[in-house]
Write a protein that holds these residues in place. Structure first.
Motif, PDB file in Angstrom:
ATOM      1  N   PHE A  95      40.856  27.621  52.229  1.00 58.27           N
ATOM      2  CA  PHE A  95      41.208  28.672  51.290  1.00 58.27           C
ATOM      3  C   PHE A  95      39.918  29.230  50.669  1.00 58.27           C
ATOM      4  N   THR A  96      39.614  30.506  50.956  1.00 59.27           N
ATOM      5  CA  THR A  96      38.363  31.093  50.454  1.00 59.27           C
ATOM      6  C   THR A  96      38.683  32.173  49.426  1.00 59.27           C
ATOM      7  N   GLN A  97      38.062  32.088  48.260  1.00 59.20           N
ATOM      8  CA  GLN A  97      38.265  33.107  47.212  1.00 59.20           C
ATOM      9  C   GLN A  97      36.957  33.858  47.032  1.00 59.20           C
ATOM     10  N   ALA A  98      37.054  35.169  46.998  1.00 57.32           N
ATOM     11  CA  ALA A  98      35.855  35.966  46.711  1.00 57.32           C
ATOM     12  C   ALA A  98      36.112  36.730  45.429  1.00 57.32           C
ATOM     13  N   LYS A  99      35.219  36.579  44.469  1.00 58.45           N
ATOM     14  CA  LYS A  99      35.409  37.326  43.207  1.00 58.45           C
ATOM     15  C   LYS A  99      34.060  37.628  42.565  1.00 58.45           C
ATOM     16  N   PHE A 100      34.117  38.285  41.425  1.00 62.68           N
ATOM     17  CA  PHE A 100      32.884  38.565  40.689  1.00 62.68           C
ATOM     18  C   PHE A 100      32.815  37.653  39.470  1.00 62.68           C
ATOM     19  N   ASP A 101      31.698  36.937  39.339  1.00 64.64           N
ATOM     20  CA  ASP A 101      31.503  36.070  38.195  1.00 64.64           C
ATOM     21  C   ASP A 101      30.289  36.617  37.439  1.00 64.64           C
ATOM     22  N   SER A 102      30.452  37.013  36.194  1.00 70.43           N
ATOM     23  CA  SER A 102      29.389  37.682  35.423  1.00 70.43           C
ATOM     24  C   SER A 102      28.752  38.801  36.265  1.00 70.43           C
ATOM     25  N   GLU A 103      29.601  39.606  36.862  1.00 71.51           N
ATOM     26  CA  GLU A 103      29.204  40.756  37.684  1.00 71.51           C
ATOM     27  C   GLU A 103      28.463  40.384  38.977  1.00 71.51           C
ATOM     28  N   MET A 104      28.381  39.083  39.266  1.00 71.68           N
ATOM     29  CA  MET A 104      27.742  38.652  40.520  1.00 71.68           C
ATOM     30  C   MET A 104      28.840  38.246  41.504  1.00 71.68           C
ATOM     31  N   TRP A 163      46.398  41.923  40.209  1.00 74.32           N
ATOM     32  CA  TRP A 163      45.494  42.343  39.124  1.00 74.32           C
ATOM     33  C   TRP A 163      44.077  42.575  39.632  1.00 74.32           C
ATOM     34  N   ASP A 164      43.930  42.548  40.971  1.00 71.58           N
ATOM     35  CA  ASP A 164      42.629  42.836  41.576  1.00 71.58           C
ATOM     36  C   ASP A 164      41.522  41.898  41.112  1.00 71.58           C
ATOM     37  N   GLU A 165      41.917  40.639  40.776  1.00 74.35           N
ATOM     38  CA  GLU A 165      40.916  39.724  40.225  1.00 74.35           C
ATOM     39  C   GLU A 165      40.062  39.075  41.309  1.00 74.35           C
ATOM     40  N   ALA A 166      40.599  38.974  42.506  1.00 74.12           N
ATOM     41  CA  ALA A 166      39.866  38.305  43.577  1.00 74.12           C
ATOM     42  C   ALA A 166      40.479  38.693  44.913  1.00 74.12           C
ATOM     43  N   SER A 167      39.756  38.406  46.005  1.00 78.61           N
ATOM     44  CA  SER A 167      40.386  38.548  47.316  1.00 78.61           C
ATOM     45  C   SER A 167      40.347  37.191  48.006  1.00 78.61           C
ATOM     46  N   PHE A 168      41.268  36.985  48.926  1.00 76.62           N
ATOM     47  CA  PHE A 168      41.471  35.651  49.500  1.00 76.62           C
ATOM     48  C   PHE A 168      41.519  35.703  51.016  1.00 76.62           C
ATOM     49  N   ARG A 169      41.108  34.579  51.593  1.00 81.25           N
ATOM     50  CA  ARG A 169      41.250  34.423  53.031  1.00 81.25           C
ATOM     51  C   ARG A 169      41.824  33.017  53.238  1.00 81.25           C
ATOM     52  N   THR A 170      42.937  32.932  53.939  1.00 80.63           N
ATOM     53  CA  THR A 170      43.579  31.623  54.124  1.00 80.63           C
ATOM     54  C   THR A 170      43.727  31.327  55.616  1.00 80.63           C
ATOM     55  N   ARG A 172      56.202  23.728  50.303  1.00 83.79           N
ATOM     56  CA  ARG A 172      56.210  24.166  48.887  1.00 83.79           C
ATOM     57  C   ARG A 172      54.789  24.450  48.390  1.00 83.79           C
ATOM     58  N   ILE A 173      53.814  23.637  48.823  1.00 89.88           N
ATOM     59  CA  ILE A 173      52.431  23.893  48.400  1.00 89.88           C
ATOM     60  C   ILE A 173      51.964  25.241  48.974  1.00 89.88           C
ATOM     61  N   CYS A 174      52.312  25.510  50.249  1.00 97.51           N
ATOM     62  CA  CYS A 174      51.905  26.786  50.863  1.00 97.51           C
ATOM     63  C   CYS A 174      52.563  27.955  50.135  1.00 97.51           C
ATOM     64  N   GLU A 175      53.849  27.801  49.816  1.00 99.93           N
ATOM     65  CA  GLU A 175      54.554  28.859  49.084  1.00 99.93           C
ATOM     66  C   GLU A 175      53.903  29.088  47.726  1.00 99.93           C
ATOM     67  N   GLY A 176      53.576  27.983  47.037  1.00 97.05           N
ATOM     68  CA  GLY A 176      52.949  28.058  45.709  1.00 97.05           C
ATOM     69  C   GLY A 176      51.599  28.753  45.781  1.00 97.05           C
ATOM     70  N   LEU A 177      50.870  28.445  46.845  1.00 95.92           N
ATOM     71  CA  LEU A 177      49.542  29.034  47.025  1.00 95.92           C
ATOM     72  C   LEU A 177      49.671  30.554  47.185  1.00 95.92           C
ATOM     73  N   PHE A 178      50.613  30.978  48.048  1.00 98.91           N
ATOM     74  CA  PHE A 178      50.757  32.422  48.269  1.00 98.91           C
ATOM     75  C   PHE A 178      51.336  33.128  47.059  1.00 98.91           C
ATOM     76  N   SER A 179      52.202  32.461  46.312  1.00 91.06           N
ATOM     77  CA  SER A 179      52.741  33.180  45.151  1.00 91.06           C
ATOM     78  C   SER A 179      51.612  33.384  44.137  1.00 91.06           C
ATOM     79  N   ARG A 180      50.689  32.393  44.015  1.00 89.67           N
ATOM     80  CA  ARG A 180      49.565  32.587  43.081  1.00 89.67           C
ATOM     81  C   ARG A 180      48.569  33.623  43.629  1.00 89.67           C
ATOM     82  N   ILE A 181      48.377  33.621  44.956  1.00 88.31           N
ATOM     83  CA  ILE A 181      47.483  34.638  45.556  1.00 88.31           C
ATOM     84  C   ILE A 181      48.025  36.035  45.247  1.00 88.31           C
ATOM     85  N   ASN A 182      49.356  36.212  45.426  1.00 88.73           N
ATOM     86  CA  ASN A 182      49.963  37.532  45.193  1.00 88.73           C
ATOM     87  C   ASN A 182      49.790  37.969  43.744  1.00 88.73           C
ATOM     88  N   GLU A 183      49.975  37.004  42.820  1.00 89.58           N
ATOM     89  CA  GLU A 183      49.813  37.311  41.397  1.00 89.58           C
ATOM     90  C   GLU A 183      48.384  37.765  41.104  1.00 89.58           C
TER      91      GLU A 183
END
Ligand SMILES: Nc1ncnc2c1ncn2[C@@H]1O[C@H](COP(=O)(O)OP(=O)(O)OP(=O)(O)O)[C@@H](O)[C@H]1O
Length: 348
Positions: free
Chosen positions: A231-240, A139-146, A124-135
């Motif tokens: 679980f690695t998240q890559a995103k932009f924080d204050s354009e960085m 919206w193109d907010e971040a990219s993930f590596r699991t 269930r935790i893995c399912e929850g993780l992927f459903s949030r990753i998909n969400e």
């Protein structure tokens, strides 16, 4: 989520207990669990003033003994209460660790893995993780590596449960990286893109796990199993550009049985000795960490040096980063029915 939470869960009576005419001695009300010592008469006290009932307060007391009860706590409710916080913490960049602790046959694997009809916390935790990753990716907010790995510690030796046939799988070495902490050399890591990928790996690993029939459970897990999601998240924080890495360790501990209760001899007795030794070390590590946090809370009190014996067992050494530091930890103690009194083990 507080940094350590403790939950206790009681399972339904099994055939053996029904045949032995075991009595139900546990009551649960909200977060409180009360155990009755049937050897002590009502209104009386036992040896050295022991009382007939003892009440313990946990963060959560899960009553799963009777599906017909209005208080019944299902696998889904356990996930909603504990698992969703693990997913949330991972997204916030925390490491998280969930342990299931309890006697053999008390329901640890059921709580962690579940069965084919009703999955447990790990799926269930893995399912929850992927459903949030998909969400989030929608919206193109971040990219993930699991990445997933799955190992067992059997008789103090580490074994890869997701082995590739050609590679070395038994007796892997635990080493310590100066920055990243303890790790298992040569442990296979598997990149996963969706929940289906994780499910395949989980099933393969569960087949490889060391189990045996004991006097108390027909399919008893004889090892500690650690399912890890990096679980690695890559995103932009204050354009960085920024990257956050979190690790989730989901641990199904081997049963904390007593040799006289299981009637173990030979190989099973040796296994039991190793299992109990590492569980004692886990208790010692947690109690040393509790002393340290008390010292930190009372800066005026003279401190005695506290040694945390992480290296006394493979389990505590490997989970060093998840037991202290930047980690949210959940301990679920499983209970089975007994017709005599026993003490509850609680790690806070
Ligand atoms: N909450 C529950 N509801 C229904 N059945 C349960 C529950 N918890 C455990 N069981 C059943 O009880 C039996 C023993 O549970 P399980 O194998 O999870 O115990 P365990 O603590 O992991 O034991 P071991 O340490 O020996 O591996 C299993 O058949 C399992 O399906």
């Amino acid at each position: 989520m507080a940094s350590v939470k403790v939950a206790v869960r009681v399972r339904p009576m099994n055939r053996r207990e029904k045949d032995l005419e075991a009595k139900f001695i546990i009551q649960m009300e909200k977060s409180k669990t009360t155990i009755t010592n049937l050897k002590i008469p009502e209104g009386g006290t036992g040896d050295s003033g022991r009382e007939r009932t003892k009440t313990f307060t946990y963060d959560f007391s899960f009553y799963s003994a009777d599906t017909k009860s209005p208080d019944y706590v299902s696998q889904e409710m356990v996930f909603k209460t504990l698992g969703t916080d693990v997913v949330k913490s991972a997204f916030e960049g925390y490491n998280a660790c969930v342990f299931a602790y309890g006697q053999t046959g008390s329901g640890k694997s059921y709580t962690m893995m579940g069965d084919s009809g009703d999955s447990g916390l790990i799926p269930r935790i893995c399912e929850g993780l992927f459903s949030r990753i998909n969400e989030t990716t929608r919206w193109d907010e971040a990219s993930f590596r699991t990445e997933v790995s799955y190992l067992e510690i059997y008789n103090e030796r580490v074994r890869d449960l997701l082995r590739r046939k050609s590679s070395k799988t038994f007796n892997l070495r635990v080493r310590e990286h100066p920055k990243e902490g303890p790790y298992v050399e040569d442990l296979s890591k598997h990149l996963v893109q969706n929940y289906g990928d994780v499910e395949e790996l989980m099933d393969a690993g569960n087949i490889n796990r060391t189990t045996a029939a004991t006097g108390m459970n027909d399919v008893s897990s004889r090892s500690h199993a650690i399912f890890t999601i990096k679980f690695t998240q890559a995103k932009f924080d204050s354009e960085m550009p920024c990257e956050t890495v979190s690790k989730i360790h989901l641990v199904d501990l081997a049963g904390s049985e007593r040799a006289d209760a299981t009637g173990a001899t030979g190989v099973r007795l040796k296994e039991g000795g190793n299992i109990n030794k590492s569980l004692v070390t886990l208790g010692n590590v947690i109690s040393a960490l509790a002393d340290l946090s008390q010292d930190a809370a009372n800066p005026l009190v003279k401190k005695k040096p506290v040694f945390v014996p992480y290296r006394d067992s493979v389990l505590t050494w490997l989970l060093k980063d998840s037991l202290g530091g930047n980690s949210k930890t959940i301990m679920i103690a499983s209970k089975n029915f007994k017709f005599f009194f026993f003490s509850i083990q609680c790690f806070v």
